[in-house]
Write a protein that holds these residues in place. Structure first.
Motif, PDB file in Angstrom:
ATOM      1  N   GLU A 161       0.821  -1.210   0.000  1.00  0.00           N
ATOM      2  CA  GLU A 161       0.000   0.000   0.000  1.00  0.00           C
ATOM      3  C   GLU A 161       0.856   1.262   0.000  1.00  0.00           C
ATOM      4  O   GLU A 161       0.430   2.312  -0.493  1.00  0.00           O
ATOM      5  CB  GLU A 161      -0.935   0.018   1.216  1.00  0.00           C
ATOM      6  N   ASP A 162       2.066   1.175   0.571  1.00  0.00           N
ATOM      7  CA  ASP A 162       2.954   2.330   0.619  1.00  0.00           C
ATOM      8  C   ASP A 162       3.640   2.579  -0.720  1.00  0.00           C
ATOM      9  O   ASP A 162       4.105   3.697  -0.981  1.00  0.00           O
ATOM     10  CB  ASP A 162       4.029   2.129   1.697  1.00  0.00           C
TER      11      ASP A 162
ATOM     12  N   GLN B  47      -1.812   5.807  -6.264  1.00  0.00           N
ATOM     13  CA  GLN B  47      -3.148   6.008  -6.849  1.00  0.00           C
ATOM     14  C   GLN B  47      -3.119   7.328  -7.594  1.00  0.00           C
ATOM     15  O   GLN B  47      -3.182   8.404  -6.999  1.00  0.00           O
ATOM     16  CB  GLN B  47      -4.216   6.036  -5.756  1.00  0.00           C
TER      17      GLN B  47
ATOM     18  N   ARG C   1      -3.940   2.595 -10.547  1.00  0.00           N
ATOM     19  CA  ARG C   1      -2.815   2.532  -9.609  1.00  0.00           C
ATOM     20  C   ARG C   1      -1.543   2.221 -10.385  1.00  0.00           C
ATOM     21  O   ARG C   1      -1.558   1.427 -11.328  1.00  0.00           O
ATOM     22  CB  ARG C   1      -3.054   1.458  -8.548  1.00  0.00           C
TER      23      ARG C   1
END
Length: 294
Positions: free
Chosen positions: A87-88, A92, A98
């Motif tokens: 996620e880091d 986005q 993404r």
């Protein structure tokens, strides 16, 4: 208008654990033909029709994220080494799009240990929301001569500008990859052309040569016109469809997005992104530079 039947089918596949993933690698024979611009604008057009797009970007400097005005600080390498969470690292850049930067790790895929491979497969297999389409923006400087991401993808699109040098470089790339890795099918996207007549003429000439020499089968992916509004949108870090929805280039990318979604999804429909990553690791450990440069 949204395609609710398509959305229901997609939801059902996910509910049953059978995501249908399309993976497409973009490459070019040389720099300056608009490859990353094509990836960014196609991603935007796919997102506009409700698809979740994951762009895997091999470029260390100016990559796809910059076309949306976004900054890249991390790399997938840090996820594999447990320095960062996925996620880091994911960026986005727009709703439904993404970007996953992989420049630091893509050349090392063949040397990953079992633990590192398991980390890579696990983190990408758990990507939420799941990707419907993976677009790979391949680097021209891969140490193997051609990215293993391009070999793992269901489709390989060669972006060719309507210039003699770009056409020659694209043919040289196709010949190199065909002979080195037995990769026998490519799609050709003509960029910066004045008309579809010109685009078809370039494609047909290239296809005739590669076929006569038994190198590969070239399929026509489409064309993007030479369009000043596309250049202006790129300077403003926006997809052309966002600023100039009626521009010729915007219509061309919308049409390309429709066609991409009609391409056969390949044989890995049941495996989704996990299958793609496993195939990527398999190929990375079995290909080597001597084959393509021999």
């Amino acid at each position: 208008m949204a395609d609710f039947r398509g959305d229901q089918a997609t939801g059902l596949r996910r509910l049953l654990g059978h995501p249908q993933l399309r993976s497409i690698s973009f490459t070019a024979g040389g720099a300056g033909v608009g490859q990353s611009t094509a990836v960014a604008n196609l991603a935007a057009s796919l997102a506009r029709v409700g698809r979740e797009v994951l762009v895997i970007d091999e470029h260390a400097d100016v990559g796809v994220a910059s076309f949306f005005g976004a900054f890249v600080a991390n790399d997938l390498q840090q996820v594999i080494s447990h320095e960062k969470r996925l996620e880091d690292v994911l960026v986005q850049v727009a709703p439904g799009i993404r970007v996953l930067p992989v420049a630091r790790v893509v050349g090392q895929l063949g040397s990953l240990g079992e633990r590192e491979q398991r980390t890579l497969v696990t983190c990408l297999a758990g990507l939420l929301p799941p990707a419907d389409v993976v677009l790979v923006d391949s680097s021209l400087d891969h140490p193997l001569g051609f990215s293993p991401l391009g070999l793992a993808a269901q489709e390989t699109v060669v972006v060719v500008a309507a210039e003699a040098a770009a056409i020659t470089e694209a043919y040289a790339l196709i010949k190199k990859v065909s002979l080195g890795y037995a990769h026998r099918r490519f799609r050709i996207l003509l960029n910066r052309v004045r008309s579809e007549v010109e685009a078809l003429a370039i494609h047909d000439n290239m296809a005739r040569v590669t076929d006569s020499r038994r190198l590969a089968r070239l399929e026509y992916a489409g064309w993007v016109p030479l369009d000043g509004q596309l250049r202006q949108a790129s300077r403003l870090c926006q997809p052309v469809a966002a600023l100039f929805p009626e521009a010729p280039a915007a219509r061309a990318y919308a049409m390309l997005a429709e066609q991409v979604l009609e391409w056969p999804p390949g044989n890995d429909e049941r495996g989704g992104l996990e299958h793609f990553v496993q195939l990527l690791l398999h190929l990375s450990q079995r290909i080597h530079a001597t084959a393509i440069y021999a």
